[in-house]
Design an enzyme around this catalytic site. Sequence first.
Site, PDB file in Angstrom:
ATOM      1  N   PRO A  20      -2.887   2.396  -4.339  1.00 36.67           N
ATOM      2  CA  PRO A  20      -2.793   3.864  -4.312  1.00 36.67           C
ATOM      3  C   PRO A  20      -1.837   4.415  -5.358  1.00 36.67           C
ATOM      4  O   PRO A  20      -0.756   3.866  -5.569  1.00 36.67           O
ATOM      5  CB  PRO A  20      -2.219   4.126  -2.912  1.00 36.67           C
ATOM      6  CG  PRO A  20      -1.430   2.901  -2.571  1.00 36.67           C
ATOM      7  CD  PRO A  20      -2.122   1.751  -3.249  1.00 36.67           C
ATOM      8  N   MET A  21      -2.223   5.489  -6.002  1.00 42.83           N
ATOM      9  CA  MET A  21      -1.328   6.216  -6.909  1.00 42.83           C
ATOM     10  C   MET A  21      -1.566   7.713  -6.744  1.00 42.83           C
ATOM     11  O   MET A  21      -2.639   8.230  -7.109  1.00 42.83           O
ATOM     12  CB  MET A  21      -1.572   5.802  -8.354  1.00 42.83           C
ATOM     13  CG  MET A  21      -0.882   4.491  -8.727  1.00 42.83           C
ATOM     14  SD  MET A  21      -1.156   4.061 -10.441  1.00 42.83           S
ATOM     15  CE  MET A  21      -2.885   3.627 -10.392  1.00 42.83           C
ATOM     16  N   ALA A  22      -0.569   8.385  -6.180  1.00 45.51           N
ATOM     17  CA  ALA A  22      -0.674   9.833  -5.965  1.00 45.51           C
ATOM     18  C   ALA A  22      -0.881  10.523  -7.305  1.00 45.51           C
ATOM     19  O   ALA A  22      -0.205  10.201  -8.287  1.00 45.51           O
ATOM     20  CB  ALA A  22       0.603  10.335  -5.291  1.00 45.51           C
ATOM     21  N   GLN A  75      -5.078   5.983   2.874  1.00 51.60           N
ATOM     22  CA  GLN A  75      -3.637   5.860   3.144  1.00 51.60           C
ATOM     23  C   GLN A  75      -3.035   7.158   3.672  1.00 51.60           C
ATOM     24  O   GLN A  75      -3.114   8.199   3.025  1.00 51.60           O
ATOM     25  CB  GLN A  75      -2.873   5.447   1.881  1.00 51.60           C
ATOM     26  CG  GLN A  75      -1.403   5.155   2.216  1.00 51.60           C
ATOM     27  CD  GLN A  75      -0.535   4.862   1.015  1.00 51.60           C
ATOM     28  OE1 GLN A  75      -0.267   5.754   0.226  1.00 51.60           O
ATOM     29  NE2 GLN A  75      -0.101   3.621   0.876  1.00 51.60           N
ATOM     30  N   CYS A 106       6.858   4.643  -0.212  1.00 51.61           N
ATOM     31  CA  CYS A 106       7.152   5.735  -1.139  1.00 51.61           C
ATOM     32  C   CYS A 106       8.663   6.007  -1.207  1.00 51.61           C
ATOM     33  O   CYS A 106       9.305   6.225  -0.176  1.00 51.61           O
ATOM     34  CB  CYS A 106       6.396   6.999  -0.729  1.00 51.61           C
ATOM     35  SG  CYS A 106       6.626   8.289  -1.955  1.00 51.61           S
ATOM     36  N   LYS A 145       1.136  -0.768   3.595  1.00 54.74           N
ATOM     37  CA  LYS A 145       1.630  -1.066   2.244  1.00 54.74           C
ATOM     38  C   LYS A 145       3.132  -0.804   2.245  1.00 54.74           C
ATOM     39  O   LYS A 145       3.582   0.298   2.526  1.00 54.74           O
ATOM     40  CB  LYS A 145       0.930  -0.208   1.201  1.00 54.74           C
ATOM     41  CG  LYS A 145       1.474  -0.474  -0.197  1.00 54.74           C
ATOM     42  CD  LYS A 145       0.569   0.052  -1.281  1.00 54.74           C
ATOM     43  CE  LYS A 145       1.172  -0.181  -2.651  1.00 54.74           C
ATOM     44  NZ  LYS A 145       2.306   0.728  -2.934  1.00 54.74           N
ATOM     45  N   ASN A 205       1.790  -7.227  -4.998  1.00 56.68           N
ATOM     46  CA  ASN A 205       1.738  -6.069  -5.896  1.00 56.68           C
ATOM     47  C   ASN A 205       3.031  -5.961  -6.712  1.00 56.68           C
ATOM     48  O   ASN A 205       4.108  -6.281  -6.225  1.00 56.68           O
ATOM     49  CB  ASN A 205       1.523  -4.797  -5.056  1.00 56.68           C
ATOM     50  CG  ASN A 205       1.711  -3.503  -5.836  1.00 56.68           C
ATOM     51  OD1 ASN A 205       2.532  -2.666  -5.468  1.00 56.68           O
ATOM     52  ND2 ASN A 205       0.965  -3.318  -6.907  1.00 56.68           N
ATOM     53  N   GLY A 206       2.866  -5.476  -7.918  1.00 56.72           N
ATOM     54  CA  GLY A 206       4.007  -5.211  -8.805  1.00 56.72           C
ATOM     55  C   GLY A 206       3.819  -5.879 -10.151  1.00 56.72           C
ATOM     56  O   GLY A 206       3.868  -7.100 -10.258  1.00 56.72           O
ATOM     57  N   ARG A 229      -0.562   0.586 -11.990  1.00 57.05           N
ATOM     58  CA  ARG A 229      -0.398   1.239 -13.299  1.00 57.05           C
ATOM     59  C   ARG A 229      -1.247   0.627 -14.386  1.00 57.05           C
ATOM     60  O   ARG A 229      -1.712   1.337 -15.276  1.00 57.05           O
ATOM     61  CB  ARG A 229       1.090   1.241 -13.687  1.00 57.05           C
ATOM     62  CG  ARG A 229       1.884   2.256 -12.881  1.00 57.05           C
ATOM     63  CD  ARG A 229       3.355   2.043 -13.028  1.00 57.05           C
ATOM     64  NE  ARG A 229       3.757   0.761 -12.457  1.00 57.05           N
ATOM     65  CZ  ARG A 229       5.014   0.303 -12.454  1.00 57.05           C
ATOM     66  NH1 ARG A 229       5.956   1.023 -13.004  1.00 57.05           N
ATOM     67  NH2 ARG A 229       5.304  -0.853 -11.900  1.00 57.05           N
TER      68      ARG A 229
HETATM   69  C1  LIG Z   1       2.248   7.548 -10.287  1.00 57.66           C
HETATM   70  C2  LIG Z   1       2.357   6.633  -9.106  1.00 57.66           C
HETATM   71  C3  LIG Z   1       1.933   7.078  -7.875  1.00 57.66           C
HETATM   72  C4  LIG Z   1       2.038   6.231  -6.747  1.00 57.66           C
HETATM   73  N1  LIG Z   1       1.576   6.676  -5.549  1.00 57.66           N
HETATM   74  C5  LIG Z   1       1.601   5.835  -4.477  1.00 57.66           C
HETATM   75  C6  LIG Z   1       1.023   6.231  -3.237  1.00 57.66           C
HETATM   76  O1  LIG Z   1       0.453   7.329  -3.103  1.00 57.66           O
HETATM   77  N2  LIG Z   1       1.102   5.352  -2.194  1.00 57.66           N
HETATM   78  C7  LIG Z   1       1.713   4.120  -2.310  1.00 57.66           C
HETATM   79  O2  LIG Z   1       1.742   3.356  -1.332  1.00 57.66           O
HETATM   80  N3  LIG Z   1       2.226   3.716  -3.482  1.00 57.66           N
HETATM   81  C8  LIG Z   1       2.168   4.538  -4.563  1.00 57.66           C
HETATM   82  N4  LIG Z   1       2.653   4.107  -5.767  1.00 57.66           N
HETATM   83  C9  LIG Z   1       3.146   2.720  -5.900  1.00 57.66           C
HETATM   84  C10 LIG Z   1       2.003   1.796  -6.363  1.00 57.66           C
HETATM   85  O3  LIG Z   1       0.989   1.742  -5.387  1.00 57.66           O
HETATM   86  C11 LIG Z   1       2.509   0.375  -6.678  1.00 57.66           C
HETATM   87  O4  LIG Z   1       3.097  -0.163  -5.510  1.00 57.66           O
HETATM   88  C12 LIG Z   1       3.521   0.326  -7.812  1.00 57.66           C
HETATM   89  O5  LIG Z   1       3.127   1.151  -8.882  1.00 57.66           O
HETATM   90  C13 LIG Z   1       3.690  -1.115  -8.337  1.00 57.66           C
HETATM   91  O6  LIG Z   1       2.454  -1.645  -8.762  1.00 57.66           O
HETATM   92  P1  LIG Z   1       2.030  -1.731 -10.336  1.00 57.66           P
HETATM   93  O7  LIG Z   1       3.153  -2.427 -11.048  1.00 57.66           O
HETATM   94  O8  LIG Z   1       0.729  -2.499 -10.351  1.00 57.66           O
HETATM   95  O9  LIG Z   1       1.901  -0.327 -10.814  1.00 57.66           O
HETATM   96  C14 LIG Z   1       2.586   4.924  -6.890  1.00 57.66           C
HETATM   97  C15 LIG Z   1       2.996   4.505  -8.147  1.00 57.66           C
HETATM   98  C16 LIG Z   1       2.892   5.324  -9.246  1.00 57.66           C
HETATM   99  C17 LIG Z   1       3.349   4.805 -10.591  1.00 57.66           C
END
Ligand SMILES: Cc1cc2nc3c(=O)[nH]c(=O)nc-3n(C[C@H](O)[C@H](O)[C@H](O)COP(=O)(O)O)c2cc1C
Length: 336
Positions: A20-22, A75, A106, A145, A205-206, A229
């Site tokens: 998820p990414m808001a 979510q 979050c 999550k 994740n990460g 990302r």
């Molecule tokens: C712009 C943005 C929005 C995000 N929104 C959410 C969200 O709505 N819910 C959530 O559980 N995590 C959210 N995250 C966290 C990501 O789901 C993820 O855990 C985090 O970016 C690490 O993973 P990555 O390195 O693959 O990006 C968000 C991250 C970013 C950068």
Amino acid sequence: MIKEFKIDSVTLKNRYVEGPMAGFTDLAMRTLAFEHGASLAYTEMISANALAYGSSETLDMVKDTQKDIGPVALQLFGSEIPNIKKAIAIVETYGKYTFLDFNLGCPVPKVMKQNAGSHLLKDLDYLYTLMKTIVETSHHPVIAKTRLGFSNPEDIVNIVKTLEAAGVKAIAIHGRTRDEFYLGKPHYDSIAKAKEIATVPIIANGNIDVSNVDKVFAKVKPDAVMICRKALGHPTIFTDLLNHEEGKESVVDSFNNQKTLLLEHLRLEAESSHNPLKSALQMRAIAPTYFIDFPYARQMRTALVKCQTLSDYVAVLNGVVNPESLSGENNGRANV
Ligand SMILES: Cc1cc2nc3c(=O)[nH]c(=O)nc-3n(C[C@H](O)[C@H](O)[C@H](O)COP(=O)(O)O)c2cc1C
């Protein structure tokens, strides 16, 4: 043979999940992820309070899941049990999804102030009560999550035990604490410790992409990995991961491929938009990510962030007949 993974009684066709990414993982972005191979995609976080108070904009996010072309984890975030119960009744009426996910990660002050997101990692007794109520209320399998903890990455072991005791069917773990926000290297070793004791599937994740996915699978032994990302402007990352698993080369990005993908993203956005002006503004953050690895990323960004309407983006893209005409050093990974 591509490996599958299973949550509860549901088999997911591969181990690559879009997280998820808001502001990003709306219906258009999820559709692209599915088209390019993701086995599961999460909605943006959806406010239980906003649903309970009747926000039509938030309800639209729920209704959008009816048009998803693959399995979705919807979510929710929040902390107040009565509102969360109301929200579950609403998502069950208006949404179409495979799993109900709950946000325990979050870190932003706006969410923390509501005692939601990673704030919930501070009190595991309340976390247990809340998650048990969600499991008992939901007619869909509930997943969560989480981050590793609020401050201490070692807390993840107790968090996993708490979530399992409450009846959660899978746990996605972002390998950072709340205090670490998005900084530093994820603690894959802490996710590995969680996986060792977990009885439900763990999604790691990460900072995961094709370059380190083998190491993550070897070290953490997760059931699946979650990409966030690295999927921005690069929905083909899921095909790349599938190709990698089969020992095939990734397709090298070209300007024209990226342009085609962004045009498809814009088309899907226009098709599913509830508010064209808002969608156009949202695309200002998304569109430049398609060209981030190219030598002329800055020029593309400058042109794209001025767009006022979805058609403006199409005009900019179609105006770039020869990307080589955009000045810049050719030091990116992409071929033109
Ligand atoms: C712009 C943005 C929005 C995000 N929104 C959410 C969200 O709505 N819910 C959530 O559980 N995590 C959210 N995250 C966290 C990501 O789901 C993820 O855990 C985090 O970016 C690490 O993973 P990555 O390195 O693959 O990006 C968000 C991250 C970013 C950068």
